[in-house]
Design a protein around this motif. Structure first.
Motif, short mmCIF file in Angstrom:
data_model
loop_
_atom_site.label_atom_id
_atom_site.label_comp_id
_atom_site.label_asym_id
_atom_site.label_seq_id
_atom_site.Cartn_x
_atom_site.Cartn_y
_atom_site.Cartn_z
N LEU A 152 0.84 -1.20 0.00
CA LEU A 152 0.00 0.00 0.00
C LEU A 152 0.88 1.26 0.00
O LEU A 152 0.61 2.22 -0.73
N ARG A 153 1.92 1.23 0.79
CA ARG A 153 2.84 2.37 0.86
C ARG A 153 3.54 2.58 -0.47
O ARG A 153 3.68 3.71 -0.96
N LYS A 154 3.99 1.50 -1.09
CA LYS A 154 4.68 1.60 -2.38
C LYS A 154 3.76 2.17 -3.45
O LYS A 154 4.18 2.97 -4.30
N LYS A 155 2.49 1.79 -3.40
CA LYS A 155 1.53 2.21 -4.42
C LYS A 155 1.22 3.70 -4.32
O LYS A 155 1.07 4.38 -5.36
N TYR A 156 1.12 4.22 -3.10
CA TYR A 156 0.63 5.58 -2.93
C TYR A 156 1.67 6.58 -2.42
O TYR A 156 1.35 7.77 -2.27
N LYS A 157 2.91 6.16 -2.14
CA LYS A 157 3.85 7.05 -1.46
C LYS A 157 4.17 8.31 -2.28
O LYS A 157 4.28 9.41 -1.72
N ASP A 158 4.35 8.17 -3.61
CA ASP A 158 4.67 9.34 -4.41
C ASP A 158 3.51 10.32 -4.45
O ASP A 158 3.69 11.54 -4.30
N GLU A 159 2.31 9.81 -4.67
CA GLU A 159 1.11 10.66 -4.72
C GLU A 159 0.86 11.29 -3.35
O GLU A 159 0.47 12.46 -3.25
N PHE A 160 1.10 10.52 -2.29
CA PHE A 160 0.90 11.01 -0.92
C PHE A 160 1.85 12.17 -0.64
O PHE A 160 1.44 13.22 -0.13
N LYS B 265 0.93 15.39 -2.58
CA LYS B 265 -0.25 16.10 -2.08
C LYS B 265 -0.03 16.71 -0.70
O LYS B 265 -0.44 17.84 -0.43
#
Length: 498
Positions: free
Chosen positions: A309-317, A320
């Motif tokens: 989950l962290r790998k999937k969203y870390k850049d977008e997180f 933002k």
């Protein structure tokens, strides 16, 4: 007429203190607001002032005794003429202390932080006769929480050091005296260019960072073993860390072993006084062992779901929210979720009462060069993942810089400690009183596990919950840890509040 001196309010949930030091003895004259004694609690140090002028009578609570709130400490006799004399003397002395001899400037103790009343002189960077520039660091003080640097109020020459290294100073006290006449001392340097290269080569004009000097002493390094990267070759703390981590030259082959004499061993030992912070840590941890019925329960968690989950969203997180998505926000959220189901882990014992907290002030243990501190994220149960990550980053930086206030380390209801960042695979964390629970995180390590009847490699972490068995039963402790495990192995449960 006699006036009673009693124990003042000691703070939230603090019911008793120890009489640490009496500054006066029976028969001494005291002025209004003059400090009579100092009390110590498990959280803060409290000074007790005189409410009236007079003569100190009987001391009821001796040094080392434990006293409760409003307990009688001593009495003051208000006799006619008893107080004015010392008060007048104090007034006569005050101009001398403030003005010092003509041409002299006092170097005061800087602000030590909220509710910090005294400090220890850790290091003098200058000696009597040395010239100093305005704002040049001349000393470093240590409190039980932070280190404080002392700058010169103006250029001059060190005329007198009023407190030696290791001595204790009060907030607002005077550390040294500067002679303003020495302010002209730098001028001869321009007239003697031949001496300048020698001074530069000896690095006498470059003052190393105080934190670097302290770390060099701790690591047993000298300045010539460290390459400074600061301005003009100033040695910084990071330079010392690099030098300490550098591989050492191969040691010569050891001589044939023999039993050393005690004198030989003693000559190779180094005795260093514990810092105030280390003394406070030692006392509080021992109190936790002596008071709580502490037990630890263990479990393990498969971190694959969180890592995916962290790998999937870390850049977008990060794009933002302006902060990186780490593991601590997941663990904080999982603990908050579990604390709602097992509220006794978020409670504390106060006498014969159990105090349940309908909020979560999450303590996050942080290692610093001077020791372990636990900054508190207040109302963490009301925060988002981004809010938690931002607050953890902010508090972590303050902890490393020694800038945490007393208020930022008080009031925690539960603590998380991450020994995994140091490589710990399994440990039993110790309670942070008066809290009843602390979660220990550990190193994530790939291990073979059985999933649906098949052996697979998964990133596994051992979890440890230490708890106070006086208030938390084994069932509650195990349930708490299982709920944390379930939330981390299936993070969607946090969104669904399951």
């Amino acid at each position: 007429m006699s006036t009673e001196v009693r124990v003042p309010a000691l703070g939230e949930s603090v019911t008793e203190a120890t009489v640490a030091t009496w500054f006066k003895k029976p028969g001494d004259a005291v002025a209004v607001d003059e400090m009579l004694c100092e009390l110590e609690t498990d959280k803060v140090t409290v000074e007790v002032p005189a409410s009236v002028a007079g003569t100190l009578g009987e001391i009821v609570a001796a040094e080392g005794e434990t006293v409760g709130v409003n307990a009688l400490l001593a009495t003051i006799s208000e006799g006619e003429g008893a107080a004015p004399a010392p008060a007048a003397a104090a007034k006569e002395d005050a101009p001398a202390a403030a003005e010092a001899p003509k041409g002299h400037i006092d170097v005061p103790v800087p602000s030590l932080g909220e509710s910090v009343t005294e400090a220890t002189v850790a290091s003098w960077f200058k000696k009597v006769g040395d010239t100093v520039e305005a704002d040049e660091m001349i000393a470093e003080l240590e409190t039980d929480k932070v280190s404080v640097e002392v700058p010169a109020p103006q250029a001059g020459t060190i005329a007198k050091l009023l407190v030696e290294e290791g001595g204790t100073v009060q907030a607002g006290g005077i550390l040294a005296e500067l002679s303003a006449e020495g302010a002209a001392a730098p001028a001869p340097k321009a007239e003697a260019p031949a001496a300048a290269p020698a001074a530069a080569s000896g690095s006498k004009d470059v003052e190393n960072a105080p934190s670097a000097n302290k770390m060099m002493a701790e690591k047993g390094l000298t300045a010539d073993q460290v390459t400074g990267t600061g301005r003009d070759g100033r040695i910084m703390k990071e330079d010392v860390m690099k030098a300490a981590a550098a591989p050492k030259a191969a040691a010569p082959a050891p001589a044939a072993p023999r039993a050393p004499s005690p004198a030989e061993d003693a000559a190779r030992e180094e005795r260093v006084k514990m810092t105030r912070l280390r003394q406070t840590i030692a006392r509080r941890l021992k109190d936790a062992q002596n008071t709580a019925a502490m037990l630890t329960t263990y479990n393990e968690v498969d971190m694959k779901a969180v890592m995916d989950l962290r790998k999937k969203y870390k850049d977008e997180f990060e794009k933002k929210h302006g902060v990186r998505l780490g593991f601590m926000s997941f663990f904080t959220k999982a603990c908050i979720h579990a604390l709602k189901e097992v509220p006794e882990v978020n409670a504390e014992i106060d006498g014969t009462d159990v105090v349940y907290k309908n909020f979560v002030h999450m303590g996050v243990a942080a290692g610093t060069p001077t020791g372990l501190v636990v900054p508190v994220i207040r109302d963490a149960d009301q925060m988002s993942f981004a809010g938690i990550e931002k607050k953890i980053g902010e508090m972590g930086k303050k902890a490393r810089d020694g800038k945490l206030s007393m208020a930022e380390m008080q009031g925690g209801t539960f603590t998380i400690s991450n020994g995994g960042v140091y490589g710990s695979l399994m440990s039993s964390p110790i309670l942070n009183p008066p809290q009843s629970g602390i979660l220990g995180m550990h190193k994530i390590q790939d291990r073979p596990v059985v999933v649906n009847g098949e052996i697979v490699i998964r990133p596994m972490m051992y979890l440890a919950l230490s708890y106070d068995h006086r208030i938390v039963d084994g069932k509650g402790a195990v349930t708490f840890l299982v709920r944390v495990k379930e939330a981390l192995e299936d993070p969607q449960r946090l969104l669904m509040d399951l």
